[in-house]
Write a protein that holds these residues in place. Structure first.
Motif, PDB file in Angstrom:
ATOM      1  N   VAL A  22       0.843  -1.188   0.000  1.00 60.87           N
ATOM      2  CA  VAL A  22       0.000   0.000   0.000  1.00 60.87           C
ATOM      3  C   VAL A  22       0.883   1.244   0.000  1.00 60.87           C
ATOM      4  O   VAL A  22       1.768   1.377   0.848  1.00 60.87           O
ATOM      5  CB  VAL A  22      -0.922   0.024   1.244  1.00 60.87           C
ATOM      6  N   ASN A  23       0.629   2.136  -0.941  1.00 59.90           N
ATOM      7  CA  ASN A  23       1.326   3.417  -0.968  1.00 59.90           C
ATOM      8  C   ASN A  23       0.625   4.320   0.041  1.00 59.90           C
ATOM      9  O   ASN A  23      -0.500   4.754  -0.177  1.00 59.90           O
ATOM     10  CB  ASN A  23       1.280   4.026  -2.370  1.00 59.90           C
ATOM     11  N   GLU A  24       1.288   4.602   1.142  1.00 58.64           N
ATOM     12  CA  GLU A  24       0.719   5.436   2.197  1.00 58.64           C
ATOM     13  C   GLU A  24       1.299   6.857   2.189  1.00 58.64           C
ATOM     14  O   GLU A  24       1.174   7.591   3.160  1.00 58.64           O
ATOM     15  CB  GLU A  24       0.941   4.780   3.561  1.00 58.64           C
ATOM     16  N   SER A  25       1.878   7.238   1.090  1.00 61.63           N
ATOM     17  CA  SER A  25       2.502   8.561   0.994  1.00 61.63           C
ATOM     18  C   SER A  25       1.492   9.682   1.236  1.00 61.63           C
ATOM     19  O   SER A  25       1.841  10.722   1.808  1.00 61.63           O
ATOM     20  CB  SER A  25       3.163   8.739  -0.376  1.00 61.63           C
ATOM     21  N   MET A  27      -0.580   9.967   3.387  1.00 64.75           N
ATOM     22  CA  MET A  27      -0.760  10.183   4.822  1.00 64.75           C
ATOM     23  C   MET A  27       0.358  11.057   5.409  1.00 64.75           C
ATOM     24  O   MET A  27       0.388  11.295   6.605  1.00 64.75           O
ATOM     25  CB  MET A  27      -0.790   8.832   5.551  1.00 64.75           C
ATOM     26  N   HIS A  37       6.355   6.366   0.991  1.00 66.98           N
ATOM     27  CA  HIS A  37       5.932   5.715   2.231  1.00 66.98           C
ATOM     28  C   HIS A  37       5.028   4.531   1.884  1.00 66.98           C
ATOM     29  O   HIS A  37       3.993   4.717   1.231  1.00 66.98           O
ATOM     30  CB  HIS A  37       5.159   6.689   3.115  1.00 66.98           C
ATOM     31  N   LYS A  39       3.386   0.430   3.059  1.00 66.63           N
ATOM     32  CA  LYS A  39       3.114  -0.650   4.009  1.00 66.63           C
ATOM     33  C   LYS A  39       3.096  -1.936   3.205  1.00 66.63           C
ATOM     34  O   LYS A  39       2.449  -2.006   2.155  1.00 66.63           O
ATOM     35  CB  LYS A  39       1.777  -0.444   4.716  1.00 66.63           C
ATOM     36  N   ASP A  93      -3.812  -0.949  11.028  1.00 63.70           N
ATOM     37  CA  ASP A  93      -3.798   0.277  10.230  1.00 63.70           C
ATOM     38  C   ASP A  93      -2.596   1.119  10.620  1.00 63.70           C
ATOM     39  O   ASP A  93      -2.189   1.122  11.789  1.00 63.70           O
ATOM     40  CB  ASP A  93      -5.074   1.083  10.445  1.00 63.70           C
ATOM     41  N   SER A  94      -2.066   1.837   9.680  1.00 66.45           N
ATOM     42  CA  SER A  94      -0.970   2.756   9.961  1.00 66.45           C
ATOM     43  C   SER A  94      -1.552   4.077  10.461  1.00 66.45           C
ATOM     44  O   SER A  94      -2.577   4.523   9.962  1.00 66.45           O
ATOM     45  CB  SER A  94      -0.150   3.020   8.702  1.00 66.45           C
TER      46      SER A  94
END
Length: 100
Positions: A22-25, A27, A37, A39, A93-94
């Motif tokens: 998962v691209n969490e950029s 966030m 960023h 996960k 969850d992040s």
């Protein structure tokens, strides 16, 4: 695309039963569309009998070039198939970034 490279390398190395990158950029305080960023959730029998630190070292080694040159942060969630079933197939969850 960095996400695709991560997925391919993890798939090739671990042959997981389940893989999610998962691209969490979004966030974090980065330019929209960034790929910095991530996960990674990896479920594989390769992790049977391994301590968490060894699992993470293997992931870090697999993605060493990307970590050195492209990835700012990587949340790693590694499970055996049994552990994944016990978690009802859900990783934590992040949190949203609180920094600048």
């Amino acid at each position: 695309m960095i996400q695709e490279i991560i997925e391919t390398k993890l798939q090739d190395t671990f042959q997981p039963e389940y893989l999610q990158v998962v691209n969490e950029s979004y966030m974090h305080n980065v330019v929209p569309g960034s790929e910095s960023h991530f996960k990674a959730i990896i479920v594989t029998s390769i992790f049977e009998g391994q301590r968490l630190i060894m699992r993470h070292r293997q992931v870090n080694q697999t993605l060493s070039e990307e970590l050195r040159n492209h990835i700012h942060a990587l949340a790693i969630h590694t499970y055996t198939p049994q552990e994944w079933d016990e978690l009802k197939k859900k990783a934590p969850d992040s949190p949203m970034c609180l920094g600048g």
